[in-house]
Write an enzyme that holds these catalytic residues in place. Structure first.
Site, PDB file in Angstrom:
ATOM      1  N   GLU A  88      43.745 -16.370  18.218  1.00 21.72           N
ATOM      2  CA  GLU A  88      43.862 -17.456  19.183  1.00 21.72           C
ATOM      3  C   GLU A  88      43.556 -18.831  18.594  1.00 21.72           C
ATOM      4  OE1 GLU A  88      45.185 -17.302  21.992  1.00 21.72           O
ATOM      5  OE2 GLU A  88      45.144 -15.182  22.498  1.00 21.72           O
ATOM      6  N   SER A 475      27.644  26.656  71.607  1.00 20.63           N
ATOM      7  CA  SER A 475      26.240  26.988  71.858  1.00 20.63           C
ATOM      8  C   SER A 475      25.266  26.180  71.019  1.00 20.63           C
ATOM      9  CB  SER A 475      26.004  28.479  71.609  1.00 20.63           C
ATOM     10  OG  SER A 475      26.739  29.255  72.532  1.00 20.63           O
TER      11      SER A 475
END
Length: 822
Positions: A88, A475
């Protein structure tokens, strides 16, 4: 006059230059570029939110808008800095944001060679990515220069390098070099080789074009270019770069599945946590670098996940039969209805294949790649692994591969052998169950959710049955009614009536189909899960009293105001049932359940920390009296199979009418575990043999035998003596009972003397006021049926609550839903 001309010109020139300088300085300090760059000081890029298990270190989930893991400048490895500078900006530390020398050199090369070379510095690259679009215009370039100059004014070179390393996009939703290292190589940036660092440094120029996943040849060319630049500019020796260039790109297996959600045992609780955080803090905050510490135990969650999947497969194999039900991969042909192309077959990825981490005994999805009709076999792909499926590998389907499979089918397989060297599996065909289940474990003393499994597989069904499925409880609802009865003045030895009951067309029955049973003590009626006594109890204590008790247990769904509620007609999700049951072993106190212990923001500041919230549901005497009765369910009731665990347990089974849902909720003095199984979104019978004791209890046993291995054996505390206020209530009930019996005896004598005696009725039909305002309880003595009314009842029985439609529509019986059994 002429002698003043030169000084005047010089003075004017100096004034103009000064004015220009002042204007330039003003623009430099107060321009839009300056304000934008100054804002970088408070710039907070999105980072990954991590979810941790109860040990505080194991990561069980991650989510982020952008996958970014920031590094400080000192944490950036030298090889990474060198690779970035080489490709870069080799003169990064020598310019002020714009490099005239590089611009001139790039321009000369463009003119003389015809090759296009950029003259942008690293600072310009950062400015473009932070503030600008990628349009190729002079205006955008001028803005880029202005921003680069401002960045260099406000920040040091090291700060600029840090911003660049953490911001640049590297494809696959990876932002920054640390996230890129983890995404592509499965390691931290500090462990990267020179070749790996060069690959990452070369991607930001064109992430889609240089993606090592999609374009490995171009990615290698770009990597080799970066390596050449590193040796040419003195960042590495020629020998180092030559050795790195000789190696192929070797990505981690997990790199190929970044677009897919990884399938794990933690999917359901992590998704619940994500939704909760987003509701509380918004998506950007929730997915912006939080550290979330949860109550989920790693080993317990894994085991619960396995148990639920094993149990559902066991039921599916014994009850459902082979369905030849397969899904197909998405395809572009005929709007997804056509056959998959070879490219689609090759590129497809499934979350089960994440990392190609396969073990014997694991069940996972495989993709049928081709079917050889002549050899009667199919080639099945599992990520980077393959398997050949012949008739011997077709499992309990007993089908032929050539008839069963088509390319593009996704089927479930059981892994029998793994050959990592050849990347081949030996598998056996299985089947994804149509039935669903859920399991949840809660620490009754702390309210911490230890495990949460919401279904068979999160990827195929994200609906969390542990918290989202509102189902009738059968139940399993009875303990709430029995608690109200004990608090009302009854004891475990109080006799409750088993006489038949008729209310309009509704006539409840016991599990064996009988419309009545012998009078029996409360403890026996609960242990044996008798239906008729439970309805009598709710009738006795009153529907309003029962409904209030249900609310006190933390059940957010109002109890349906009908007697069928005694048998579980109310629809409640599993998490609320487990939380409600936690009040029993915790001596009447329910601790608010929670999955999150604390949440830290990205800076480590505490956003929230769980504070214990408790609710007094009942006194200690009532709670521990209920524990003693619910232990009877395990010792001599409907859940005796749990005795195999060899530890003190209590709990309750539940079976909904027509066997559409089965439940078991059991507990030790510390932990409560609940299990539910049924068909999702509909009321479809599971089979006549499927009860809470036969269908759900095995899940509980399989999980608890491993979960309790490393935990001390605990025993339940004994119930204290009855409180004084309850003793007075008990005596009052006794007096009311004696008075009522005397009145009934007198009426019976008068009827006998008058010759008007009638034969006993088959069932009792309470008056309206007896349903809403029940008579006093009949304690410690056999209860008799309420006096039979010779005339038609004064009111219609209220309809049962509306529930989900059944898969088939038999004639509906009003009020029958919820006649749950053991």
């Amino acid at each position: 006059m002429s002698r003043f001309w030169l000084p005047a010109v010089l003075a004017l020139g100096l004034a103009a230059g000064g004015l220009t300088g002042i204007v330039a300085a003003y623009e430099l300090n107060y321009s839009r570029a300056a304000s934008e760059v100054a804002a970088l000081a408070t710039y907070r890029p999105s980072v990954v939110t991590r979810v941790y298990a109860d040990d505080g270190t194991t990561v069980i989930g991650e989510f982020a808008l952008e996958k970014r893991i920031p590094l400080k400048y000192d944490e950036i490895p030298p090889v990474m800095k060198s690779a970035i500078l080489a490709v870069e900006d080799t003169r990064f530390y020598d310019h002020m944001g714009i490099d005239p020398i590089r611009i001139i050199g790039a321009g000369w090369k463009n003119l003389t060679t015809g090759k296009v070379e950029g003259g942008s510095t690293l600072t310009q690259q950062l400015a473009k990515n932070l503030f600008l679009t990628k349009e190729q215009t002079l205006k955008r370039k001028v803005n880029e220069w202005a921003l680069a100059l401002q960045i260099e004014r406000y920040y040091t070179k090291n700060q600029i390098m840090e911003l660049y390393v953490n911001h640049m996009f590297l494809g696959a939703n990876a932002y920054g070099m640390e996230a890129g290292a983890e995404t592509y190589f499965g390691k931290q940036a500090k462990d990267l080789t020179i070749g790996e660092a060069a690959l990452l440094a070369g991607i930001p120029k064109a992430p889609s074009e240089y993606s090592p996943l999609n374009y490995p040849v171009k990615a290698k060319e770009r990597r080799d270019l970066v390596l050449d630049l590193m040796s040419r500019n003195g960042f590495a020796s020629q020998a180092e770069t030559d050795a790195a260039k000789a190696k192929p790109i070797q990505l981690a297996d997990t790199a190929y599945y970044q677009s897919q959600i990884k399938s794990t045992p933690y999917d359901y609780p992590v998704e619940f946590i994500r939704q909760e955080l987003e509701d509380k803090y918004t998506t950007r905050v929730a997915q912006g670098g939080l550290a979330v510490y949860t109550t989920i135990n790693v080993e317990a969650q894994k085991r619960a996940y396995e148990v639920v999947r094993e149990g559902l497969r066991r039921y599916d194999k014994s009850h459902s039969g082979w369905r030849s039900s397969y899904t197909t991969i998405p395809t572009a042909v005929s709007n997804g209805a056509g056959p998959a192309t070879q490219a689609e077959l090759t590129s497809y990825k499934h979350p089960d294949w994440y990392g190609n981490d396969y073990q014997t005994g694991r069940y996972l999805m495989g993709l049928v790649m081709k079917v050889d009709q002549g050899r009667d076999e199919a080639t099945v792909r599992f990520g980077n692994y393959n398997a050949t499926v012949t008739t011997a590998e077709m499992g309990w389907s007993h089908r032929l591969p050539k008839d069963e499979f088509k390319p593009g089918y996704l089927a479930e397989f059981d892994v029998k052998e793994v050959d990592k060297k050849a990347r081949r599996l030996k598998v056996e065909l299985s089947q994804v169950p149509a039935v669903q289940g859920a399991m949840m474990t809660l620490n009754a003393k702390t309210g911490e959710i230890v495990t949460m499994v919401g279904g068979y597989d999160f990827y195929t069904n994200k609906f969390n049955n542990a918290i989202q499925a509102y189902r009738q409880t059968g139940s399993a609802f009875k303990p709430f009614v029995y608690t109200a009865a004990v608090e009302w003045g009854m004891t475990p030895d109080t006799t409750v009536s088993g006489a038949p009951i008729t209310i309009g067309p509704w006539q409840p029955h016991n599990y064996d189909g009988s419309l009545g049973c012998a009078d029996m003590p409360l403890k026996t009626a609960l242990a044996k899960s008798m239906n008729i006594p439970a309805v009598h109890l709710l009738q006795t204590v009153g529907i309003q009293t029962g409904a209030q008790m249900v609310r006190r247990f933390g059940i957010k769904v109002p109890m349906a105001p009908y007697l069928p509620s005694a048998l579980g007609a109310t629809e409640v999700p599993l998490d609320q049932m487990v939380s409600a049951y936690s009040a029993f072993p915790n001596k009447g106190v329910r601790v608010d359940p929670h999955l999150i212990r604390r949440v830290l923001d990205r800076d480590g500041a505490v956003l929230e920390e769980w504070e214990k919230t408790t609710y007094k549901v009942m006194n200690e005497y009532v709670a521990l009296t209920m524990v003693s009765m619910m232990r009877g369910v395990v010792t001599n009731g409907t859940a005796t199979a749990a005795l195999s665990l060899g530890v003190p347990l209590a709990g309750k089974t539940g079976t909904v009418n027509d066997h559409t849902d089965v439940w078991f909720l059991g507990y030790t003095p510390t932990y409560v575990t609940g299990v539910w199984m049924g068909y999702p979104g509909k009321k479809k019978p599971l089979g006549n043999d499927m009860t809470g004791g036969h269908g759900a209890l095995p899940f509980f046993i399989d999980f608890m035998k491993d979960f309790l291995k490393d935990k001390p054996k605990e025993d339940f505390a004994k119930a204290p003596s009855m409180p004084e206020d309850m003793k007075e209530l008990f005596k009052q009930r006794q007096r009311e009972l004696q008075a009522e019996r005397a009145e009934q005896a007198s009426e019976a004598k008068d009827e006998g003397e008058g010759g008007d005696a009638k034969p006993p009725a088959a069932g009792t039909e309470p008056k309206l006021e007896q349903v809403t305002m029940p008579p006093p309880p009949k304690a410690d003595a056999p209860e008799r049926p309420a006096k039979t009314e010779p005339s038609t009842p004064r009111s219609e029985a209220p309809p049962p609550p509306v529930t989900r439609p059944r898969e088939t529509e038999p004639p509906k019986k009003k009020g029958k839903k919820g006649d749950g059994e053991p």
